[in-house]
Design a protein around this motif. Structure first.
Motif, short mmCIF file in Angstrom:
data_model
loop_
_atom_site.label_atom_id
_atom_site.label_comp_id
_atom_site.label_asym_id
_atom_site.label_seq_id
_atom_site.Cartn_x
_atom_site.Cartn_y
_atom_site.Cartn_z
N GLY A 3 0.83 -1.37 0.06
CA GLY A 3 -0.05 -0.11 0.11
C GLY A 3 0.85 1.27 0.03
N LEU A 4 2.21 1.34 0.37
CA LEU A 4 3.02 2.63 0.29
C LEU A 4 3.10 2.98 -1.28
N TYR A 5 3.04 4.39 -1.27
CA TYR A 5 3.15 5.17 -2.39
C TYR A 5 4.63 5.27 -2.73
N TRP A 6 5.29 4.84 -3.60
CA TRP A 6 6.84 5.17 -3.94
C TRP A 6 7.11 5.08 -5.32
N HIS A 7 8.40 5.53 -5.72
CA HIS A 7 8.83 5.23 -6.98
C HIS A 7 10.03 4.50 -7.02
N PRO A 8 10.40 3.39 -8.01
CA PRO A 8 11.75 2.77 -7.89
C PRO A 8 12.78 3.69 -8.68
N VAL A 9 13.81 3.57 -8.55
CA VAL A 9 14.92 4.21 -9.00
C VAL A 9 16.11 3.14 -9.51
N PRO A 10 16.81 3.77 -10.36
CA PRO A 10 17.91 2.94 -11.00
C PRO A 10 18.81 2.54 -9.89
N GLU A 11 19.50 1.34 -10.02
CA GLU A 11 20.52 1.02 -8.98
C GLU A 11 21.70 2.14 -8.99
N LEU A 33 7.10 19.54 2.58
CA LEU A 33 6.49 18.39 2.17
C LEU A 33 7.48 17.26 2.04
N ALA A 34 8.53 17.62 1.09
CA ALA A 34 9.55 16.44 0.76
C ALA A 34 10.21 15.86 2.07
N GLY A 35 10.57 17.07 3.12
CA GLY A 35 10.90 16.49 4.08
C GLY A 35 10.01 15.49 5.13
N ASN A 36 8.83 16.17 5.10
CA ASN A 36 8.01 15.30 6.02
C ASN A 36 7.32 13.95 5.39
N ALA A 37 7.38 13.71 4.09
CA ALA A 37 7.22 12.49 3.39
C ALA A 37 8.16 11.50 3.73
N SER A 38 9.43 12.19 3.26
CA SER A 38 10.54 11.06 3.63
C SER A 38 11.00 10.78 5.27
N THR A 39 10.43 11.66 6.23
CA THR A 39 10.70 11.37 7.51
C THR A 39 9.53 10.29 7.99
N ILE A 40 8.24 10.29 7.38
CA ILE A 40 7.56 9.26 7.58
C ILE A 40 7.99 7.82 6.99
N VAL A 41 8.61 8.01 5.71
CA VAL A 41 9.15 6.50 5.50
C VAL A 41 10.14 6.21 6.63
N ASN A 42 10.97 6.96 7.29
CA ASN A 42 11.89 6.63 8.06
C ASN A 42 11.25 5.89 9.30
N ASP A 43 9.83 6.56 9.71
CA ASP A 43 9.06 6.03 10.77
C ASP A 43 8.58 4.61 10.59
N LEU A 44 8.21 4.39 9.21
CA LEU A 44 7.75 3.04 8.79
C LEU A 44 8.68 2.16 8.77
N TYR A 45 9.83 2.30 8.02
CA TYR A 45 10.75 1.19 8.19
C TYR A 45 11.75 0.88 9.17
N SER A 46 11.80 1.91 10.10
CA SER A 46 12.59 1.90 11.42
C SER A 46 11.53 1.35 12.47
N VAL A 78 -0.90 8.39 5.77
CA VAL A 78 -0.40 9.76 5.96
C VAL A 78 0.84 9.83 5.05
N HIS A 79 1.60 9.11 5.03
CA HIS A 79 2.85 9.15 3.96
C HIS A 79 2.51 9.31 2.51
N ASP A 115 -0.44 10.57 1.29
CA ASP A 115 -0.99 11.70 1.26
C ASP A 115 -0.05 12.89 1.28
N LEU A 116 1.05 12.77 1.91
CA LEU A 116 2.14 13.76 1.88
C LEU A 116 3.01 13.58 0.69
N MET A 117 3.26 12.53 0.01
CA MET A 117 3.69 12.25 -1.15
C MET A 117 3.14 13.05 -2.29
N ARG A 118 1.75 12.60 -2.33
CA ARG A 118 0.98 13.18 -3.49
C ARG A 118 0.82 14.83 -3.51
N ASP A 119 0.75 15.43 -2.20
CA ASP A 119 0.84 16.67 -1.88
C ASP A 119 1.96 17.34 -2.34
#
Length: 518
Positions: free
Chosen positions: A199-207, A414-427, A463-464, A466-470
């Protein structure tokens, strides 16, 4: 500094720009403005191939003109106003052409299966697929329901301006240049061993470039051990497990040299040393944190005192590993950055330290904040100092007045907020296993909204998202309103950083694991 020029292809921002431009076209159609003829032939466009791609038009997005009104098969952000398109609802806002990628490299029609936008967060998308899915739904007048027939988009009619050309305009358009490599025939995907949050909204990146990763890894370890004596021998495993070289190369693929990459890498390591040794489990404590942070901050923002007391302050910068790291990393930044870029970074670090102090105060009093209070704290205690130097690392400068405009400040927040919730989820599981009570969004949601651990975690995912799309929408709006080369490249650099930050969390299985909620 040099003209910013084009930056690497990146997934989220072009799609967000297309979604924003769809609203402009929809307004034009709603107000009866003429649309040029010659749009009879059509081709299909992939919809919603990205991870957890949205399947319906976001709230407030007009249903839009019928399929066939979308011009242009070019990928990237708008490069100029669309002739003949204006909106009464958008008076004073520059209008933009809508540019949606054609099929991979061939430009041939690509079928859009019904309901293709319903991704499951598995990382199967490429490019702006998720945003294109939203756009196609909007143009079809759908509220999210799948259509049985493919949605078709007209070919480029040739009336959309391609933007300024000539000397000094190379950085304006973020579309691929003629000399750029062809788009990948196969979509990007997460590595096979990556952690996947459903369910997490994210984008893959090249290695990340393995040569750069290795070189940055060697240099940062030498700096940590030889220049600043950052950690004792028994911390070496954790330092290596942090994989900071892979992290920074993923976040800054447009860095012109390894030296530019090292500016970001030293600062990242120094910031983590302060967090670990002053705030967290490696000797940190909320008690007396304010005094420690203030003295450490003087390594970034120097003290100007009298001749009698200045030497004592200078000596204090070598007193412990965090201050040694801050002092050295800042010296390297100042050599690479302009004065305004360096001062911008100092300001964002003051924001970070203020957030540290708020969290420490709640910890001291055993207070669980309201959800909105926690999110306010996280807007300060977050990753913002990292993407804010994307222009320094990229070898160009976003001028101070453009950085200070409210639209840019919103994008960065918004970039900082979304990225920080990523940290909350993975950690999440890492913090649960650590001594004491660690504050993160799932914990606060569970306490304040009386949710189970699983439901709180899943709501944090929402929440993450919503922040990413915003963040993406705010970036697209600013790109349309202020299509200055340095602004467009900076926006793309921030978006690249957001995606690279997620990539690092998702693939760093040394540090992170996921809860067993699925």
């Amino acid at each position: 500094m040099p003209d910013p020029g084009p930056s690497p292809l990146q997934s989220s921002l072009p799609g967000a720009a297309a979604s924003f431009a769809a609203r402009v076209l929809a307004d034009a159609a709603a107000h009866g403005h003429a649309v040029p003829q010659g749009l009879a032939e059509a081709r299909t466009v992939p919809a919603g191939t990205g991870p957890e791609a949205p399947t319906g038009a976001p709230a407030g997005l007009p249903s839009g003109p019928p399929a066939g009104l979308l011009p242009g098969p070019a990928a990237g952000l708008p490069s100029g106003p669309a002739a003949g398109i204006s909106s009464g609802a958008s008076a004073g806002m520059p209008t933009v052409p809508v540019r949606v990628p054609a099929g991979p490299s061939t430009g041939l029609p690509v079928d859009v299966p019904a309901g293709a936008g319903a991704g499951a967060g598995a990382g199967a998308g490429a490019g702006a697929g998720g945003a294109v899915g939203v756009l196609a739904e909007a143009l079809a007048g759908s509220s999210g329901a799948a259509s049985a027939a493919p949605r078709r988009i007209a070919p480029d009619p040739g009336w959309v301006p391609r933007g300024p050309q000539g000397l000094g305009t190379a950085g304006l358009s973020l579309a691929p240049r003629a000399e750029a490599p062809a788009l990948r025939a196969e979509p990007l995907a997460a590595p096979a061993d990556a952690l996947i949050i459903p369910g997490l909204y994210w984008h893959p990146v090249p290695e990340p470039d393995p040569v750069r990763v290795e070189e940055v890894g060697l240099r940062i370890k030498s700096w940590a051990l030889d220049e600043v004596q950052l950690y004792p021998e028994d911390w070496e495993g954790d330092f290596d497990g942090f994989q900071v070289g892979r992290y920074m190369v993923a976040c800054h693929p447009d860095a012109p040299t390894i030296d530019h990459l090292m500016v970001a890498t030293r600062l990242m390591v120094a910031e983590n040393a302060v967090d670990d040794c002053y705030c967290e489990d490696l000797g940190g404590s909320p008690v007396g944190l304010g005094g420690r942070l203030l003295l450490a901050h003087t390594a970034l923002d120097p003290l100007y005192s009298t001749a009698e007391y200045q030497p004592a302050w200078a000596e204090s910068l070598h007193a412990d590993a965090p201050r040694r790291a801050y002092r050295s990393a800042m010296e390297y930044l100042v050599r690479q950055a302009t004065p305004s870029q360096a001062d911008r970074f100092r300001h964002d670090m003051a924001r970070l330290h203020l957030g540290y102090l708020a969290e420490a105060a709640w910890d001291e009093t055993n207070h669980v904040p309201e959800v909105w209070e926690y999110l306010a704290m996280r807007q300060f205690n977050n990753f913002r100092p990292c993407p804010t130097i994307t222009d320094t690392v990229g070898g160009y400068e976003l001028p101070a007045d453009l950085h200070a405009q409210p639209g840019m400040q919103r994008v960065l927040a918004l970039a900082g907020n979304a990225s920080t919730i990523v940290n909350d989820l993975y950690s999440y599981t890492k913090e649960l296993a650590s001594p004491g009570r660690h504050m993160n969004l799932p914990v606060v949601l569970a306490d304040r909204e009386s949710l189970s651990e699983k439901d709180a975690y899943l709501k944090a995912v929402e929440v993450h998202n919503d922040l990413m799309r915003d963040f993406e929408a705010a970036s697209a709006e600013l790109a349309a309103a202020c299509p200055v080369p340095s602004v467009l490249r900076f926006l793309r650099g921030v978006a690249v950083w957001v995606d690279g930050n997620h990539y690092w969390h998702q693939t760093n299985t040394y540090r992170y694991s996921l809860p067993d909620f699925w």
